[in-house]
Design an enzyme around this catalytic site. Structure first.
Site, PDB file in Angstrom:
ATOM      1  N   HIS A  64      -6.622   9.266  12.775  1.00  0.00           N
ATOM      2  CA  HIS A  64      -6.779   8.686  14.116  1.00  0.00           C
ATOM      3  C   HIS A  64      -7.528   9.661  15.032  1.00  0.00           C
ATOM      4  O   HIS A  64      -8.378   9.264  15.825  1.00  0.00           O
ATOM      5  CB  HIS A  64      -5.401   8.394  14.739  1.00  0.00           C
ATOM      6  CG  HIS A  64      -4.615   7.325  14.032  1.00  0.00           C
ATOM      7  ND1 HIS A  64      -3.303   7.486  13.672  1.00  0.00           N
ATOM      8  CD2 HIS A  64      -4.973   6.080  13.618  1.00  0.00           C
ATOM      9  CE1 HIS A  64      -2.874   6.371  13.083  1.00  0.00           C
ATOM     10  NE2 HIS A  64      -3.856   5.509  13.036  1.00  0.00           N
ATOM     11  N   LYS A  97      10.335  -5.265  16.618  1.00  0.00           N
ATOM     12  CA  LYS A  97      10.035  -4.430  15.439  1.00  0.00           C
ATOM     13  C   LYS A  97      10.100  -2.980  15.893  1.00  0.00           C
ATOM     14  O   LYS A  97       9.266  -2.537  16.672  1.00  0.00           O
ATOM     15  CB  LYS A  97       8.616  -4.770  14.951  1.00  0.00           C
ATOM     16  CG  LYS A  97       8.467  -4.765  13.444  1.00  0.00           C
ATOM     17  CD  LYS A  97       7.112  -5.271  13.011  1.00  0.00           C
ATOM     18  CE  LYS A  97       6.070  -4.192  13.067  1.00  0.00           C
ATOM     19  NZ  LYS A  97       4.708  -4.641  12.860  1.00  0.00           N
ATOM     20  N   ARG A 121     -11.298   2.401   7.025  1.00  0.00           N
ATOM     21  CA  ARG A 121     -11.240   3.282   5.853  1.00  0.00           C
ATOM     22  C   ARG A 121     -11.794   2.599   4.610  1.00  0.00           C
ATOM     23  O   ARG A 121     -12.552   3.168   3.862  1.00  0.00           O
ATOM     24  CB  ARG A 121      -9.782   3.696   5.566  1.00  0.00           C
ATOM     25  CG  ARG A 121      -9.249   4.717   6.527  1.00  0.00           C
ATOM     26  CD  ARG A 121      -7.750   4.702   6.545  1.00  0.00           C
ATOM     27  NE  ARG A 121      -7.272   3.453   7.123  1.00  0.00           N
ATOM     28  CZ  ARG A 121      -6.007   3.196   7.395  1.00  0.00           C
ATOM     29  NH1 ARG A 121      -5.089   4.077   7.108  1.00  0.00           N
ATOM     30  NH2 ARG A 121      -5.661   2.046   7.941  1.00  0.00           N
ATOM     31  N   SER A 176      -0.724   6.294   8.574  1.00  0.00           N
ATOM     32  CA  SER A 176       0.613   6.540   9.143  1.00  0.00           C
ATOM     33  C   SER A 176       1.683   6.256   8.098  1.00  0.00           C
ATOM     34  O   SER A 176       2.717   6.921   8.066  1.00  0.00           O
ATOM     35  CB  SER A 176       0.843   5.650  10.366  1.00  0.00           C
ATOM     36  OG  SER A 176      -0.080   5.957  11.367  1.00  0.00           O
TER      37      SER A 176
END
Ligand code: ADP
Length: 171
Positions: free
Chosen positions: A17, A41, A90, A128
């Site tokens: 990031h 969430k 990516r 992540s």
């Protein structure tokens, strides 16, 4: 002044990031990192901890701000008067997912443009999800973090949502 929003879950913010952010700063006068959260969430790190980690990562950088949001990204853009969304890419899978989101956003807000920034080769495997797995299994998570982020500080301070307890094989 050209401002972009760099939205994401950032749970946690990684060196990948950070790399996208540095590229975005070459294109825009200001970049707002927007930590998206959803009250139903919980995520791994709380939104507040995710912001603290990002603040550590961007120490010394100019023209960067951090905020949290829980509305649609285009509504955040409209609220802040920003017309650009930055996302990182990516893999081709990222591209497929991202293009669907960008098209939906374009339909809803034709004036807001999504800009993709490709991952640097050395960080294209960083996510992540991988960072969280390494943290959960007490591996060397620093490898995935930008300089200046002492992730252990946040783990030790108990600022994580504890993963479910797993039992050992029963006798
Ligand atoms: P989200 O849950 O919205 O996908 P993430 O925090 O996982 O949010 O990622 C935010 C953005 O950063 C996404 O566009 C993602 O593709 C991109 N990104 C994540 N890791 C990398 C990386 N290593 N290199 C380049 N872009 C990345």
């Amino acid at each position: 002044m050209r401002t972009a929003i760099f939205p994401g879950s950032f749970d946690p913010f990684t060196i990948g990031h950070y790399d996208v952010l540095i590229s975005a700063l070459k294109l825009f006068d200001k970049v707002i990192i927007a930590v998206g959260y959803n009250s139903s969430k919980s995520g791994y790190f709380s939104p507040c901890t995710r912001v603290k980690i990002i603040e550590d990562a961007i120490k010394g950088l100019e023209h960067v701000e951090v905020c949290t949001y829980s509305e649609l990204t285009i509504d955040l853009c409209k609220r802040l008067g920003v017309n650009y969304i930055v996302r990182g890419l990516r893999t081709t899978t990222d591209f497929e997912l991202e293009s669907v989101i960008a098209q939906a956003n374009k339909k809803m807000a034709p004036d807001i443009l999504t800009i993709y920034i490709p991952a640097s080769q050395e960080y294209s495997f960083v996510s992540s999800t991988v960072a969280r797995d390494v943290i959960i299994h007490q591996g060397n998570a620093e490898l995935f973090m930008p300089k200046g982020v002492n992730i252990q500080k946040y783990i030790k301070a108990g600022m994580v949502n504890i993963p479910p307890v797993k039992l050992d094989k029963q006798e």
